[in-house]
Design an enzyme around this catalytic site. Structure first.
Site, PDB file in Angstrom:
ATOM      1  CB  THR A 176      -1.483  -2.064   3.814  1.00  0.00           C
ATOM      2  OG1 THR A 176      -1.997  -2.031   2.471  1.00  0.00           O
ATOM      3  CG2 THR A 176      -2.289  -3.069   4.626  1.00  0.00           C
ATOM      4  NE  ARG A 230      -4.754 -11.271   9.496  1.00  0.00           N
ATOM      5  CZ  ARG A 230      -5.079 -10.192   8.793  1.00  0.00           C
ATOM      6  NH1 ARG A 230      -4.437  -9.918   7.673  1.00  0.00           N
ATOM      7  NH2 ARG A 230      -6.025  -9.384   9.221  1.00  0.00           N
ATOM      8  CG  ASP A 259      -9.268  -3.715   5.351  1.00  0.00           C
ATOM      9  OD1 ASP A 259      -8.342  -2.939   5.664  1.00  0.00           O
ATOM     10  OD2 ASP A 259      -9.125  -4.948   5.300  1.00  0.00           O
ATOM     11  CE  LYS A 262      -4.300  -2.114   8.592  1.00  0.00           C
ATOM     12  NZ  LYS A 262      -3.079  -2.938   8.831  1.00  0.00           N
ATOM     13  CB  THR A 263     -10.107  -5.927  11.228  1.00  0.00           C
ATOM     14  OG1 THR A 263      -9.680  -5.693   9.878  1.00  0.00           O
ATOM     15  CG2 THR A 263     -11.571  -6.342  11.226  1.00  0.00           C
TER      16      THR A 263
END
Length: 346
Positions: free
Chosen positions: A160, A219, A111, A66-67
């Site tokens: 999330t 990640r 975020d 997302k980032t």
């Protein structure tokens, strides 16, 4: 022993590494093809009209990009990006400072936007809709409101837990996209690319072994790659072989299904301590010694998707897959509870 290899919250070292390997263009972003194809169209159309892109909401489990997508959107739109998170904006004044510093076409990335304070969220509405904010000057009887115009900007919100967003806030996003877990094949490509940036070789079968145990999350795949690099370098190897990859994963107690120590604790607690469930998440958190939010945001999404766990109105319930793996002879998983639980997601 508690293993943190699969925790999806990035530390400072990982943030620097992610910045190093982060793709800069939409065409370089691996996976999420439907989402990225749509974003390409929306970005191209906005640029042709010389307008700011509609506000974008990105939802999905942590660690899926997302980032990275927020940075790519800023790059594709030719604007700057300011990054913050919901808990950090604790009062409207903090948000006003961010908004008034935005230039035309800039991106404001928030975020964990579902954690915005209600007063801050309401202050955001007029900024998103009309590109204006009201600032209160002085206090008491002499107070007065001054309306400030903002440069057209794009808010990119990441969450999330999309279900915790209020309806008024969700309705103000023109583009609503969800990121899904990655296939092992896509993760394999991500691992090979990251290994090149790390200046270490990786065999294709080793990359696939790491990919299969990475919970569908880039990640985590990159984190496991870095740990495999450590094992390879200590052994004096110039590349990561399948044997090195397996030794790394075994040392980190990550099984072939990608389950780590905490995953197993959660499932064993439901199956053995709570007789298969249902059990409330608060009781479960106390039982395994983990924060409730971490269980809901980090561990549960993958366990549910892989068929180990089910959410029901009465609580969390182990599925037949969990019963067969973590159960004992006294728990068969064949009763009406398990029949009713399977297939439920709420």
């Amino acid at each position: 022993m508690r293993i943190e290899a699969l925790n999806t919250a990035p530390d400072a070292t990982e943030v620097r590494f992610e910045e190093q390997i982060r793709p800069q263009r939409m065409g370089d972003f691996a996976g999420q093809k439907k989402l990225t194809d749509n974003l390409k169209v929306f970005i191209t159309a906005a640029r042709k009209r010389s307008e700011a892109l509609d506000h974008v909401l990105l939802s999905g489990p942590p660690g899926l990009g997302k980032t990275t997508l927020a940075h790519i959107i800023a790059s594709e739109m030719g604007g700057g990006i300011k990054i913050t998170s919901g808990p950090l904006i604790d009062k409207p004044g903090n948000l006003a400072g961010l908004l008034t510093s935005m230039k035309k076409g800039d991106i404001l990335f928030i975020d964990e936007i579902h954690r915005l304070a209600p007063a801050v969220e309401e202050y955001l509405y007029s900024a998103m809709e009309d590109y204006r904010i009201d600032i209160l000057l002085d206090s008491g009887p002499a107070s007065r409101a001054v309306q400030l115009k903002l440069e057209p900007f794009t808010l990119v919100g990441a969450t999330t837990r999309a279900g915790l967003l209020t309806s008024p806030l969700r309705a103000r996003f023109g583009i609503n996209s969800r990121l899904d877990y990655y296939s092992p094949e896509l993760l394999q490509g991500i691992i090979v690319r990251a290994a090149g940036i790390l200046n270490i070789g990786v065999d294709e079968d080793a990359a696939m072994e790491i990919a299969r145990r990475s919970r569908g999350t880039p990640r985590i795949a990159n984190r496991l790659l870095r740990r495999a690099r450590d094992f390879a370098q200590v052994a004096g190897d110039v590349s990561i072989s399948l044997a090195v990859a397996r030794r790394t994963l075994e040392s980190l107690e990550i099984d072939e299904g990608g389950l780590d120590d905490m995953d197993k604790k959660i499932l064993e607690a439901i199956v053995r301590k709570f007789n298969g469930g249902p059990v409330g998440v608060a009781s479960l958190a106390v039982s395994v010694g983990e924060e409730q939010d971490t269980i809901e945001e980090v561990y549960e999404p993958y366990l549910i998707q892989m068929g180990y766990l089910s959410r029901t109105p009465r609580g969390r319930v182990a599925t037949r897959l969990s019963i067969s793996r973590f159960g004992h002879p006294g728990i068969s998983g064949q009763g009406p509870l398990f029949d009713a639980a399977e297939g439920h997601d709420g």
